[in-house]
Scaffold this motif. Structure first.
Motif, PDB file in Angstrom:
ATOM      1  N   LEU A  46     -37.588 -55.469 -60.910  1.00 44.52           N
ATOM      2  CA  LEU A  46     -38.751 -56.312 -61.198  1.00 44.52           C
ATOM      3  C   LEU A  46     -38.682 -57.653 -60.480  1.00 44.52           C
ATOM      4  CD1 LEU A  46     -39.373 -55.586 -64.987  1.00 44.52           C
ATOM      5  CD2 LEU A  46     -40.407 -54.520 -62.984  1.00 44.52           C
ATOM      6  N   TYR A  47     -37.750 -57.796 -59.574  1.00 43.26           N
ATOM      7  CA  TYR A  47     -37.668 -59.021 -58.790  1.00 43.26           C
ATOM      8  C   TYR A  47     -38.899 -59.092 -57.888  1.00 43.26           C
ATOM      9  CZ  TYR A  47     -36.046 -62.585 -55.565  1.00 43.26           C
ATOM     10  OH  TYR A  47     -35.935 -63.723 -54.804  1.00 43.26           O
ATOM     11  N   GLY A  48     -39.662 -60.142 -57.991  1.00 42.55           N
ATOM     12  CA  GLY A  48     -40.852 -60.324 -57.164  1.00 42.55           C
ATOM     13  C   GLY A  48     -42.009 -59.426 -57.554  1.00 42.55           C
ATOM     14  N   ILE A  49     -42.051 -58.973 -58.797  1.00 44.67           N
ATOM     15  CA  ILE A  49     -43.106 -58.045 -59.224  1.00 44.67           C
ATOM     16  C   ILE A  49     -44.486 -58.697 -59.203  1.00 44.67           C
ATOM     17  CG2 ILE A  49     -42.785 -58.530 -61.688  1.00 44.67           C
ATOM     18  CD1 ILE A  49     -43.650 -55.108 -60.288  1.00 44.67           C
ATOM     19  N   VAL A  50     -44.570 -59.989 -59.548  1.00 48.29           N
ATOM     20  CA  VAL A  50     -45.871 -60.661 -59.573  1.00 48.29           C
ATOM     21  C   VAL A  50     -46.301 -60.917 -58.137  1.00 48.29           C
ATOM     22  CG1 VAL A  50     -47.153 -62.663 -60.401  1.00 48.29           C
ATOM     23  CG2 VAL A  50     -45.293 -61.746 -61.780  1.00 48.29           C
ATOM     24  N   GLY A  51     -47.390 -60.285 -57.737  1.00 48.40           N
ATOM     25  CA  GLY A  51     -47.895 -60.399 -56.374  1.00 48.40           C
ATOM     26  C   GLY A  51     -47.447 -59.275 -55.461  1.00 48.40           C
ATOM     27  N   ARG A  52     -46.618 -58.370 -55.971  1.00 47.72           N
ATOM     28  CA  ARG A  52     -46.130 -57.256 -55.152  1.00 47.72           C
ATOM     29  C   ARG A  52     -47.132 -56.109 -55.180  1.00 47.72           C
ATOM     30  NH1 ARG A  52     -40.368 -55.217 -56.776  1.00 47.72           N
ATOM     31  NH2 ARG A  52     -41.479 -54.116 -58.409  1.00 47.72           N
ATOM     32  N   THR A  53     -47.200 -55.370 -54.088  1.00 52.94           N
ATOM     33  CA  THR A  53     -48.060 -54.199 -54.017  1.00 52.94           C
ATOM     34  C   THR A  53     -47.570 -53.157 -55.014  1.00 52.94           C
ATOM     35  OG1 THR A  53     -48.420 -54.632 -51.671  1.00 52.94           O
ATOM     36  CG2 THR A  53     -48.995 -52.438 -52.482  1.00 52.94           C
ATOM     37  N   VAL A  54     -48.488 -52.527 -55.722  1.00 52.06           N
ATOM     38  CA  VAL A  54     -48.146 -51.522 -56.723  1.00 52.06           C
ATOM     39  C   VAL A  54     -47.465 -50.331 -56.054  1.00 52.06           C
ATOM     40  CG1 VAL A  54     -49.101 -49.910 -58.415  1.00 52.06           C
ATOM     41  CG2 VAL A  54     -50.028 -52.214 -58.228  1.00 52.06           C
ATOM     42  N   GLY A  55     -46.356 -49.906 -56.609  1.00 54.63           N
ATOM     43  CA  GLY A  55     -45.641 -48.732 -56.115  1.00 54.63           C
ATOM     44  C   GLY A  55     -44.924 -48.942 -54.797  1.00 54.63           C
ATOM     45  N   SER A  56     -44.525 -50.176 -54.501  1.00 49.22           N
ATOM     46  CA  SER A  56     -43.949 -50.454 -53.178  1.00 49.22           C
ATOM     47  C   SER A  56     -42.455 -50.749 -53.196  1.00 49.22           C
ATOM     48  CB  SER A  56     -44.687 -51.638 -52.551  1.00 49.22           C
ATOM     49  OG  SER A  56     -44.444 -52.813 -53.297  1.00 49.22           O
ATOM     50  N   GLU A  57     -41.773 -50.653 -54.316  1.00 49.15           N
ATOM     51  CA  GLU A  57     -40.335 -50.935 -54.360  1.00 49.15           C
ATOM     52  C   GLU A  57     -39.593 -49.830 -53.612  1.00 49.15           C
ATOM     53  OE1 GLU A  57     -36.839 -52.897 -55.093  1.00 49.15           O
ATOM     54  OE2 GLU A  57     -38.868 -53.623 -55.400  1.00 49.15           O
ATOM     55  N   ASP A  58     -38.830 -50.223 -52.592  1.00 53.06           N
ATOM     56  CA  ASP A  58     -38.101 -49.249 -51.782  1.00 53.06           C
ATOM     57  C   ASP A  58     -37.035 -48.550 -52.619  1.00 53.06           C
ATOM     58  OD1 ASP A  58     -39.524 -49.805 -49.498  1.00 53.06           O
ATOM     59  OD2 ASP A  58     -38.147 -51.383 -48.842  1.00 53.06           O
ATOM     60  N   GLY A  59     -36.928 -47.252 -52.433  1.00 54.40           N
ATOM     61  CA  GLY A  59     -35.890 -46.478 -53.094  1.00 54.40           C
ATOM     62  C   GLY A  59     -36.230 -46.040 -54.502  1.00 54.40           C
ATOM     63  N   GLY A 103     -46.960 -42.076 -59.559  1.00 52.54           N
ATOM     64  CA  GLY A 103     -48.265 -41.886 -58.930  1.00 52.54           C
ATOM     65  C   GLY A 103     -49.420 -42.345 -59.795  1.00 52.54           C
ATOM     66  N   ALA A 104     -49.226 -42.484 -61.095  1.00 58.69           N
ATOM     67  CA  ALA A 104     -50.308 -42.924 -61.974  1.00 58.69           C
ATOM     68  C   ALA A 104     -50.623 -44.396 -61.772  1.00 58.69           C
ATOM     69  CB  ALA A 104     -49.928 -42.679 -63.433  1.00 58.69           C
ATOM     70  N   LEU A 105     -49.655 -45.164 -61.304  1.00 61.15           N
ATOM     71  CA  LEU A 105     -49.851 -46.605 -61.142  1.00 61.15           C
ATOM     72  C   LEU A 105     -50.727 -46.942 -59.942  1.00 61.15           C
ATOM     73  CD1 LEU A 105     -46.236 -47.817 -61.858  1.00 61.15           C
ATOM     74  CD2 LEU A 105     -48.197 -47.915 -63.373  1.00 61.15           C
ATOM     75  N   VAL A 106     -50.686 -46.135 -58.921  1.00 61.87           N
ATOM     76  CA  VAL A 106     -51.428 -46.434 -57.695  1.00 61.87           C
ATOM     77  C   VAL A 106     -52.936 -46.461 -57.963  1.00 61.87           C
ATOM     78  CG1 VAL A 106     -51.846 -45.659 -55.335  1.00 61.87           C
ATOM     79  CG2 VAL A 106     -49.575 -45.431 -56.328  1.00 61.87           C
ATOM     80  N   ALA A 107     -53.388 -45.652 -58.901  1.00 64.59           N
ATOM     81  CA  ALA A 107     -54.815 -45.608 -59.223  1.00 64.59           C
ATOM     82  C   ALA A 107     -55.258 -46.813 -60.059  1.00 64.59           C
ATOM     83  CB  ALA A 107     -55.127 -44.322 -59.984  1.00 64.59           C
ATOM     84  N   VAL A 108     -54.314 -47.552 -60.624  1.00 60.45           N
ATOM     85  CA  VAL A 108     -54.641 -48.664 -61.518  1.00 60.45           C
ATOM     86  C   VAL A 108     -55.010 -49.920 -60.746  1.00 60.45           C
ATOM     87  CG1 VAL A 108     -53.701 -50.182 -63.289  1.00 60.45           C
ATOM     88  CG2 VAL A 108     -53.220 -47.758 -63.369  1.00 60.45           C
ATOM     89  N   ALA A 109     -54.188 -50.301 -59.788  1.00 62.35           N
ATOM     90  CA  ALA A 109     -54.404 -51.565 -59.067  1.00 62.35           C
ATOM     91  C   ALA A 109     -53.742 -51.487 -57.702  1.00 62.35           C
ATOM     92  CB  ALA A 109     -53.829 -52.723 -59.868  1.00 62.35           C
ATOM     93  N   ASP A 110     -54.080 -52.463 -56.844  1.00 64.46           N
ATOM     94  CA  ASP A 110     -53.437 -52.548 -55.537  1.00 64.46           C
ATOM     95  C   ASP A 110     -52.239 -53.483 -55.583  1.00 64.46           C
ATOM     96  OD1 ASP A 110     -55.327 -50.843 -54.407  1.00 64.46           O
ATOM     97  OD2 ASP A 110     -56.699 -52.511 -53.969  1.00 64.46           O
ATOM     98  N   VAL A 111     -52.376 -54.574 -56.336  1.00 60.96           N
ATOM     99  CA  VAL A 111     -51.334 -55.601 -56.405  1.00 60.96           C
ATOM    100  C   VAL A 111     -51.078 -55.936 -57.870  1.00 60.96           C
ATOM    101  CG1 VAL A 111     -50.760 -57.978 -55.782  1.00 60.96           C
ATOM    102  CG2 VAL A 111     -52.015 -56.558 -54.162  1.00 60.96           C
ATOM    103  N   TRP A 112     -49.826 -56.166 -58.199  1.00 66.14           N
ATOM    104  CA  TRP A 112     -49.471 -56.577 -59.559  1.00 66.14           C
ATOM    105  C   TRP A 112     -49.751 -58.068 -59.726  1.00 66.14           C
ATOM    106  CZ3 TRP A 112     -49.394 -53.264 -63.069  1.00 66.14           C
ATOM    107  CH2 TRP A 112     -48.763 -52.027 -62.958  1.00 66.14           C
TER     108      TRP A 112
END
Length: 171
Positions: free
Chosen positions: A100-113, A118-127
Motif C-alpha cells: 500500500l505504499y503510494g496507494i493514494v494517486g496510484r493507478t488501480v491494479g498497477s502494483e508490480d508482482g 480484475g474486479a478492481l479495474v472496473a471500479v476506477a482508474d486511479v485510487w
C-alpha cells in the motif's frame, strides 16, 4: 412371546395414545383459534408502531472531502493494524494483498508482482481518496468479485484518517 393378548394390549395402547393426541389438538383449536365463545370482541389494547416512513431520524449526508480535510494521519497510523496482516508499507513488498505504499494517486491494479482479481479495474482508474473511501467502507459491495476478504470500516472518520496516513507515507 407375542400371543394374541399381548398384541391386543399393544394395539390398544397405540390407539389410546393416538386418541389422546387427537383430543388435545381439538381442545387446542377450541381454546386458541377462537372457537371457545370469544366472539367478535374488540382487541383490549393496540400498540402503535412507527412505519418506515416515520423513522424520525434524518441522516445528514456529509461530503467526504470535508471530513478528509480534517483527517489525522496520526490517528490513521493506529488504524493501520487492521491492514497490516495482509498488506505491507514497503515499496514492492507484496503479501496476501499488494503493497500500500503510494496507494493514494496510484493507478488501480498497477502494483508490480501482484496478481489482482480484475474486479478492481472496473471500479476506477486511479485510487483517489473518494475511491479508497468507497472501497474501504465495503470492499465486496464496492467492487463485486474482489478477492479482498475484509468486511470494511464503518466509521467515515476512520476511513479518512487511514487514507490520510497512507497518503503521508510516500513522496
Amino acid at each position: 412371546m407375542f400371543d394374541t393378548m399381548t398384541m391386543t394390549k399393544v394395539v390398544g395402547g397405540l390407539c389410546g395414545t393416538f386418541l389422546v393426541f387427537l383430543l388435545g389438538g381439538w381442545a387446542g383449536d377450541i381454546i386458541y383459534a377462537g372457537g371457545g365463545g370469544h366472539g367478535d370482541h374488540a382487541q383490549a389494547y393496540v400498540i402503535e408502531v412507527a412505519s418506515a416512513d416515520d423513522a424520525g431520524e434524518v441522516v445528514e449526508e456529509v461530503d467526504f472531502s470535508e471530513i478528509m480535510a480534517t483527517a489525522s494521519a496520526a490517528d490513521g497510523e493506529g488504524l493501520w493494524r487492521n491492514c497490516r496482516s495482509c498488506h505491507s508499507l514497503e515499496p514492492g513488498v507484496n503479501s496476501t494483498g499488494p503493497s500500500l505504499y503510494g496507494i493514494v494517486g496510484r493507478t488501480v491494479g498497477s502494483e508490480d508482482g501482484f496478481n489482482y482479481s480484475g474486479a478492481l479495474v472496473a471500479v476506477a482508474d486511479v485510487w483517489d481518496a473518494d475511491h479508497l473511501n468507497g472501497f474501504l467502507e465495503n470492499p465486496k459491495g464496492y467492487a463485486p468479485g474482489t478477492a479482498m476478504g475484509y468486511n470494511g470500516m464503518r466509521k467515515i472518520e476512520d476511513r479518512a484518517n487511514l487514507i490520510a496516513y497512507l497518503d503521508s507515507l510516500d513522496d
